[in-house]
Each structure stands twice: as C-alpha cells, then as structure tokens.
Design an enzyme around this catalytic site. Structure first.
Site, PDB file in Angstrom:
ATOM      1  N   GLU A  33       0.805  -1.214   0.000  1.00 27.68           N
ATOM      2  CA  GLU A  33       0.000   0.000   0.000  1.00 27.68           C
ATOM      3  C   GLU A  33       0.839   1.266   0.000  1.00 27.68           C
ATOM      4  O   GLU A  33       1.933   1.299   0.550  1.00 27.68           O
ATOM      5  CB  GLU A  33      -0.833   0.045   1.280  1.00 27.68           C
TER       6      GLU A  33
ATOM      7  N   CYS B  23       2.991   8.343   1.791  1.00 26.28           N
ATOM      8  CA  CYS B  23       3.319   7.382   2.848  1.00 26.28           C
ATOM      9  C   CYS B  23       3.565   6.053   2.138  1.00 26.28           C
ATOM     10  O   CYS B  23       2.676   5.527   1.468  1.00 26.28           O
ATOM     11  CB  CYS B  23       2.157   7.282   3.828  1.00 26.28           C
TER      12      CYS B  23
ATOM     13  N   CYS C  33       4.642  -7.658   7.529  1.00 29.38           N
ATOM     14  CA  CYS C  33       5.598  -7.190   8.541  1.00 29.38           C
ATOM     15  C   CYS C  33       5.763  -8.285   9.591  1.00 29.38           C
ATOM     16  O   CYS C  33       4.801  -8.961   9.943  1.00 29.38           O
ATOM     17  CB  CYS C  33       5.097  -5.910   9.198  1.00 29.38           C
TER      18      CYS C  33
ATOM     19  N   CYS D 175       2.924  -5.608  15.686  1.00 29.88           N
ATOM     20  CA  CYS D 175       2.405  -4.600  16.617  1.00 29.88           C
ATOM     21  C   CYS D 175       0.888  -4.808  16.715  1.00 29.88           C
ATOM     22  O   CYS D 175       0.215  -4.998  15.700  1.00 29.88           O
ATOM     23  CB  CYS D 175       2.708  -3.190  16.125  1.00 29.88           C
TER      24      CYS D 175
ATOM     25  N   CYS E  15      -1.897  -2.612  14.701  1.00 31.36           N
ATOM     26  CA  CYS E  15      -1.630  -2.319  13.285  1.00 31.36           C
ATOM     27  C   CYS E  15      -2.146  -3.429  12.389  1.00 31.36           C
ATOM     28  O   CYS E  15      -1.864  -4.609  12.630  1.00 31.36           O
ATOM     29  CB  CYS E  15      -0.120  -2.140  13.119  1.00 31.36           C
TER      30      CYS E  15
ATOM     31  N   CYS F 136      -2.743   1.666   8.043  1.00 29.13           N
ATOM     32  CA  CYS F 136      -1.739   0.857   7.366  1.00 29.13           C
ATOM     33  C   CYS F 136      -2.091  -0.627   7.345  1.00 29.13           C
ATOM     34  O   CYS F 136      -2.350  -1.223   8.368  1.00 29.13           O
ATOM     35  CB  CYS F 136      -0.411   1.095   8.097  1.00 29.13           C
TER      36      CYS F 136
END
Ligand code: SF4
Length: 347
Positions: A94, A107, A114, A118, A121, A340
C-alpha cells in the site's frame, strides 16, 4: 551474456556501460538507458524511443524491466488517496497520498507484510512475505507522485516511510531507494523532506548514524514504559526503551539530525497524565524536535479505541505546559481503509 531474467534496474550505471560496450554500442547509450529507467520511469523497453529498435530488442532479450502496477485506489472525502500496488510476482502493498494546504505527502511501504506484529496495526496481522526491492520502493513514490500531479496539480513535497513493514529491517533497499529518490538522475528530492519511521531497531538506528544519513528519523514510541510497550510492540523485548534512547543519541551525535517521536493515543491505555509524564521523561533524554500525537484509526481485529476529545485535549495541554513541542495529528482517510495494512488485507 546476462540472464534474461535480470532486472536492469539492479545494475549500476558502470555495469550498463560495460554491457553497452560489449554490444558495440556507444558508451553514452548507457546513460540514456539509465535515464529511461530512473528519471523518465519507463515501464517498457519500447518506450525508449531515442534508442534504435535493434538495441531495444537486445535489451528485451537480456533483461527484464519489472514495475509496480496500481491494483486498486480509494478516494477519501478529506482528499487522502490510498492505493494498493501489485508487484511483478503478485504481492500487494500500500501507498497513501496525503494532501494538505502546504504539502503533498506520500506514505510508502518498505516490506510486503511485517514481522513485528504490533498489536494495533493491520499490517502486523499480515505475515511478512518479503522485502521490497529498492526499485519497487522507488516505483511506489513515482506512482504516488503521478497521482499527486494528476489530482492536485503539484508534485510530492514529502515522503514518509510509515506504510507496511519495518524500514530498518529492509535497510539496504530503503537506503538505496532514498539514494535514487534524492539523486539528480532520479527524482531529485531533498533528503530533508524524507522521514524514515521505525518501530525501534537499536542496532540499525546506530547504523544509520554511521552512514551519516541526511533524511529524518522518527521513532514509533506509542508507550512510554517497557511494560506497556511490550504489550503492544513485541519488538520492545529485544529493543527496550533505554537501548533506543542510547541509539537515538548516537544517531544524533553522528548526523546532527533531530528525532521525531510518534505516539498514538489509545483510550485507557497510554492516555493518562502519568503516561504523559513518562513520555516527557523520555523526550528530555533524546535530542527530539517534535512529538507527533496521533489520533488512532481503529482496525477491526484490534481491541483499541481512541480516547475522547477531552482526554486528548488534556494530554496535549499537559505536554504544552511542560514545554514539549507536540503536535496533534488527526487521522486521515477514515472513510477509506487508510490505516496501514487495511487495504492490502482486503486483497
Ligand atoms: S506498526 Fe509498523 S512495525 Fe508495527 S506491525 Fe505495523 S508495519 Fe510492522
């Protein structure tokens, strides 16, 4: 002879020169090719119209020129534009274009998924598939720049690495992408307009210092003591707050670049005045020029919500009273999947 699957954008100019010379072409042709693949962002060899047909056929035989393609775009009422890009091997990442009066910010993502998980997120819930190559990161910026010019009539002014992935775990590609983005034979942007945001990888923050980078660094702190930070950011187990404070001071000593803290306010988790006190204590130990207090953009599978306006105001007022340079950043693109990882998750 090069393998037909070799990406021409992974060659340095000197390597293209030696290839061109082996073909019996003039050396300056290499510079023309280099301009096409970076400055002019050609997506096919056929676009390279100042090269002969035979030469272009040779390039097509010996190399590939993969590029990112826009797969889906969402437009928010507030002007934010979120895009999902597809890589040549079918992965989705993205990028978001965030316009304000003064600047148009891109961004961008640095990894596909990932590994840091976290808890707040959406990307943290997508396994890391692979790193993005530097040319793919460059393409994200180029495509967002095209959008910025087409929709808003002006180029990108700023880039933040706050999309999918941890940029410092894709260190070489991120640095190489920034080198291409800032180079006069790339996009020619000022490194001072680029911010790399990290969840906190102390060793790599020190490496950035050793590399004397010119771009800005932001630390996603989000909780101001180890126990809380551990709860929402597992990376804190191996990179605790003290180790990050030391790494950031080292970074500053090497680069003289001040650091920004990012702090998302979560209701009943890190939004009390005691939390603010702990944040101030960390702020005082680091050469930080700014604390961005960020309004949380809730996602479906996390338990967090955002605090009331009153609590946000009280938190901000407390920081101001203690002379912290803090800025409240409203969440953008709430009517689209702008947090995100949300759009890629849909794919
Ligand atoms: S916040 Fe950043 S580092 Fe954490 S899971 Fe999401 S993309 Fe990864």
């Amino acid at each position: 002879m090069k393998s037909a699957s070799q990406n021409i954008r992974h060659l340095e100019l000197a390597e293209i020169e030696s290839y061109v010379e082996k073909l019996g072409e003039k050396k300056f042709r290499a510079k023309q090719v280099y301009e096409w693949i970076w400055l002019k962002q050609a997506r096919h060899f056929d676009e390279m119209t100042n090269l002969s047909k035979d030469f272009r056929a040779n390039l097509g035989r010996d190399f590939v020129l993969p590029s990112l393609a826009t797969d889906a775009t969402q437009y928010s009422d507030d002007g934010t534009v979120k895009s999902r890009f597809k890589t040549h091997d079918g992965h989705l990442v993205e990028g978001v274009l965030i316009p304000t009066d003064k600047r148009n910010t891109a961004c961008v993502s640095s990894q596909i998924g990932c590994s840091l998980s976290c808890k707040f997120c959406a990307t943290g819930y997508i396994d890391r598939k692979r790193n993005l190559d530097y040319d793919e990161i460059y393409d994200e910026v180029a495509l967002l720049n095209e959008q910025s010019e087409k929709i808003y009539g002006k180029k990108l002014s700023n880039i933040v690495f706050m999309g999918m992935g941890e940029p410092l775990l894709n260190y070489k590609n991120v640095l190489k992408a920034i080198e291409r983005i800032t180079s006069p034979d790339g996009m020619g942007m000022s490194p001072r307009r680029i911010t790399v945001s990290t969840a906190g990888v102390a060793k790599q923050i020190r490496a950035l210092g050793d590399s004397k980078v010119k771009f800005k660094l932001a630390l996603s702190l989000h909780a101001a003591n180890d126990a809380k930070r551990h709860e929402i950011m597992p990376i804190n187990d191996s990179n605790n707050i003290q180790s990050l404070i030391e790494a950031l001071n080292y970074f500053y000593k090497q680069t003289k670049n001040e650091i920004t803290f990012e702090y998302i306010l979560f209701n009943e988790f890190n939004d009390s005045l005691k939390d603010a006190d702990e944040l101030i204590r960390i702020y005082r130990q680091v050469p930080a020029d700014l604390v961005n207090i960020i309004e949380y953009n809730p996602i479906a599978f996390a338990k967090f919500t955002k605090p009331s306006e009153e609590k946000v105001d009280a938190f901000m007022a407390y920081l101001e009273k203690h002379k912290v340079n803090a800025r409240l950043r409203r969440s953008r693109g709430k009517d689209i999947d702008a947090a995100c990882g949300q759009l890629a998750n849909k794919g």
